[in-house]
Design a protein around this motif. Structure first.
Motif, PDB file in Angstrom:
ATOM      1  N   GLY A  30      56.619  39.074  37.392  1.00  0.00           N
ATOM      2  CA  GLY A  30      55.250  39.238  37.855  1.00  0.00           C
ATOM      3  C   GLY A  30      55.144  40.116  39.077  1.00  0.00           C
ATOM      4  N   ASP A  31      56.095  41.017  39.234  1.00  0.00           N
ATOM      5  CA  ASP A  31      56.139  41.856  40.434  1.00  0.00           C
ATOM      6  C   ASP A  31      56.579  43.269  40.068  1.00  0.00           C
ATOM      7  N   VAL A  32      55.603  44.169  39.846  1.00  0.00           N
ATOM      8  CA  VAL A  32      55.865  45.579  39.583  1.00  0.00           C
ATOM      9  C   VAL A  32      55.014  46.391  40.552  1.00  0.00           C
ATOM     10  N   SER A  81      44.333  48.136  19.280  1.00  0.00           N
ATOM     11  CA  SER A  81      45.058  46.980  19.810  1.00  0.00           C
ATOM     12  C   SER A  81      45.900  47.289  21.039  1.00  0.00           C
ATOM     13  N   GLU A  82      46.519  48.473  21.090  1.00  0.00           N
ATOM     14  CA  GLU A  82      47.413  48.785  22.204  1.00  0.00           C
ATOM     15  C   GLU A  82      46.666  48.929  23.532  1.00  0.00           C
ATOM     16  N   VAL A  83      45.335  48.975  23.474  1.00  0.00           N
ATOM     17  CA  VAL A  83      44.568  49.043  24.725  1.00  0.00           C
ATOM     18  C   VAL A  83      44.679  47.738  25.507  1.00  0.00           C
ATOM     19  N   HIS A  84      44.950  46.615  24.830  1.00  0.00           N
ATOM     20  CA  HIS A  84      44.973  45.318  25.515  1.00  0.00           C
ATOM     21  C   HIS A  84      46.089  45.218  26.547  1.00  0.00           C
ATOM     22  N   PRO A  85      47.332  45.554  26.214  1.00  0.00           N
ATOM     23  CA  PRO A  85      48.361  45.514  27.257  1.00  0.00           C
ATOM     24  C   PRO A  85      48.119  46.540  28.356  1.00  0.00           C
ATOM     25  N   TYR A 145      62.224  38.354  24.883  1.00  0.00           N
ATOM     26  CA  TYR A 145      63.206  38.181  25.964  1.00  0.00           C
ATOM     27  C   TYR A 145      62.532  37.634  27.225  1.00  0.00           C
ATOM     28  N   LEU A 146      61.382  38.212  27.583  1.00  0.00           N
ATOM     29  CA  LEU A 146      60.706  37.778  28.805  1.00  0.00           C
ATOM     30  C   LEU A 146      60.116  36.378  28.646  1.00  0.00           C
ATOM     31  N   ILE A 147      59.641  36.054  27.460  1.00  0.00           N
ATOM     32  CA  ILE A 147      59.138  34.700  27.217  1.00  0.00           C
ATOM     33  C   ILE A 147      60.271  33.687  27.343  1.00  0.00           C
ATOM     34  N   ASP A 148      61.418  33.995  26.753  1.00  0.00           N
ATOM     35  CA  ASP A 148      62.557  33.079  26.806  1.00  0.00           C
ATOM     36  C   ASP A 148      63.097  32.935  28.225  1.00  0.00           C
ATOM     37  N   LYS A 149      63.115  34.035  28.965  1.00  0.00           N
ATOM     38  CA  LYS A 149      63.713  34.004  30.308  1.00  0.00           C
ATOM     39  C   LYS A 149      62.767  33.432  31.356  1.00  0.00           C
ATOM     40  N   TYR A 150      61.481  33.825  31.299  1.00  0.00           N
ATOM     41  CA  TYR A 150      60.555  33.454  32.371  1.00  0.00           C
ATOM     42  C   TYR A 150      59.500  32.433  31.966  1.00  0.00           C
ATOM     43  N   LYS A 151      59.353  32.202  30.666  1.00  0.00           N
ATOM     44  CA  LYS A 151      58.387  31.221  30.167  1.00  0.00           C
ATOM     45  C   LYS A 151      57.037  31.332  30.883  1.00  0.00           C
ATOM     46  N   PRO A 152      56.394  32.507  30.811  1.00  0.00           N
ATOM     47  CA  PRO A 152      55.143  32.725  31.552  1.00  0.00           C
ATOM     48  C   PRO A 152      54.004  31.829  31.075  1.00  0.00           C
ATOM     49  N   GLU A 153      53.234  31.345  32.018  1.00  0.00           N
ATOM     50  CA  GLU A 153      52.030  30.567  31.743  1.00  0.00           C
ATOM     51  C   GLU A 153      50.830  31.525  31.771  1.00  0.00           C
ATOM     52  N   PRO A 154      49.664  31.070  31.298  1.00  0.00           N
ATOM     53  CA  PRO A 154      48.487  31.948  31.254  1.00  0.00           C
ATOM     54  C   PRO A 154      48.078  32.545  32.596  1.00  0.00           C
ATOM     55  N   ASP A 155      48.481  31.923  33.711  1.00  0.00           N
ATOM     56  CA  ASP A 155      48.119  32.482  35.022  1.00  0.00           C
ATOM     57  C   ASP A 155      49.125  33.529  35.511  1.00  0.00           C
ATOM     58  N   HIS A 156      50.156  33.800  34.723  1.00  0.00           N
ATOM     59  CA  HIS A 156      51.122  34.849  35.069  1.00  0.00           C
ATOM     60  C   HIS A 156      50.393  36.190  35.021  1.00  0.00           C
ATOM     61  N   PRO A 157      50.610  37.078  36.029  1.00  0.00           N
ATOM     62  CA  PRO A 157      49.853  38.338  36.071  1.00  0.00           C
ATOM     63  C   PRO A 157      50.031  39.221  34.834  1.00  0.00           C
ATOM     64  N   PHE A 158      51.187  39.134  34.187  1.00  0.00           N
ATOM     65  CA  PHE A 158      51.437  39.972  33.010  1.00  0.00           C
ATOM     66  C   PHE A 158      51.529  39.140  31.725  1.00  0.00           C
ATOM     67  N   TYR A 159      50.883  38.000  31.729  1.00  0.00           N
ATOM     68  CA  TYR A 159      50.924  37.114  30.566  1.00  0.00           C
ATOM     69  C   TYR A 159      50.411  37.813  29.313  1.00  0.00           C
ATOM     70  N   ASP A 160      49.284  38.512  29.436  1.00  0.00           N
ATOM     71  CA  ASP A 160      48.701  39.179  28.268  1.00  0.00           C
ATOM     72  C   ASP A 160      49.628  40.265  27.730  1.00  0.00           C
ATOM     73  N   TRP A 161      50.256  41.017  28.628  1.00  0.00           N
ATOM     74  CA  TRP A 161      51.170  42.089  28.210  1.00  0.00           C
ATOM     75  C   TRP A 161      52.367  41.501  27.479  1.00  0.00           C
ATOM     76  N   ILE A 162      52.986  40.509  28.090  1.00  0.00           N
ATOM     77  CA  ILE A 162      54.209  39.927  27.519  1.00  0.00           C
ATOM     78  C   ILE A 162      53.929  39.291  26.164  1.00  0.00           C
ATOM     79  N   THR A 163      52.895  38.481  26.098  1.00  0.00           N
ATOM     80  CA  THR A 163      52.624  37.758  24.849  1.00  0.00           C
ATOM     81  C   THR A 163      52.127  38.692  23.747  1.00  0.00           C
TER      82      THR A 163
END
Length: 227
Positions: A30-32, A81-85, A145-163
């Motif tokens: 969550g830090d870029v 669709s690619e506009v969402h991330p 990979y990012l879901i398995d490693k960081y298990k982001p919740e909906p409040d993660h800043p990049f949740y929409d991108w990752i999922t």
């Protein structure tokens, strides 16, 4: 082992390098840096425009309506669709998506686009498919990979991108491209398959380089004013 799985196995070191790249890992943490987010969206918007062009060339190379319909549908996916991330990255960076469109490609992205167009225009359908495949395939695996490693919740800043990139839709695109490439490989000789192999590996290398380009905010050596 299928031809596409052979390619994936041979490219394992590149995939691992992508997963460990600080930009990709930063998405998980969550830090870029804001500048890197902006640079990525500017380049990726134009890169995806080129991707649409490649799908158009794939339609022209297709010999049956099933393949034509498939590539036509993929154009719609990129457009709609690619506009969402992208919007997720823009939201975190605090910029409007419309303001990041129409910029010239940085050197690495320009090289990647040229590689894909060359494969599409001068190569076989197999080379075209092999050049396209690493884009959805690496992003699909990045998402998981990012879901398995960081298990982001909906409040993660990049949740929409990752999922987004771990969805069944992206998996379906990857699977169908793989199947088309595998079917093509069953009917050609080793020389043709080797050309497709080189196209695939080069695209994998350029996927890694694209992340590096965005992270370092790569630009052309000189800024030249034009009329």
């Amino acid at each position: 082992m299928s031809f596409s799985q052979e390619l994936r196995t041979e490219s394992e070191v590149i995939f691992q390098g992508i997963f460990e790249h600080p930009y990709v890992d930063g998405l998980g943490k969550g830090d870029v840096p804001k500048g890197a987010l902006i640079h990525y969206v500017k380049a990726d918007f134009e890169y995806l425009n080129a991707f649409i062009n490649i799908y158009g060339l794939a339609i022209a190379k297709s010999s049956n309506r099933e393949d034509m319909a498939y590539f036509y549908e993929q154009i719609g996916f990129v457009l709609n669709s690619e506009v969402h991330p992208h919007n997720n990255l823009c939201r975190v960076a605090g910029v409007a998506y419309d303001d990041l469109q129409g910029y010239p490609l940085p050197p690495t992205a320009d090289h990647y686009v040229s590689h894909m167009k060359s494969a599409a225009q001068q190569g076989s359908m197999g080379e075209l498919l092999a050049a396209l495949l690493p884009c959805p395939w690496t992003y699909l695996e990045i998402g998981h990979y990012l879901i398995d490693k960081y298990k982001p919740e909906p409040d993660h800043p990049f949740y929409d991108w990752i999922t987004f990139y771990a969805t069944e839709e992206v998996e379906s695109i990857t699977t169908e491209l793989r199947e088309k490439l595998d079917q093509w490989a069953q009917n050609v000789g080793e020389t043709e398959k080797d050309k497709a192999r080189q196209a695939f590996i080069k695209s994998c290398q350029l996927e890694y380089a694209f992340w590096e380009m965005a992270y370092t905010q790569e630009e052309w050596p000189f800024q030249v004013a034009t009329k």
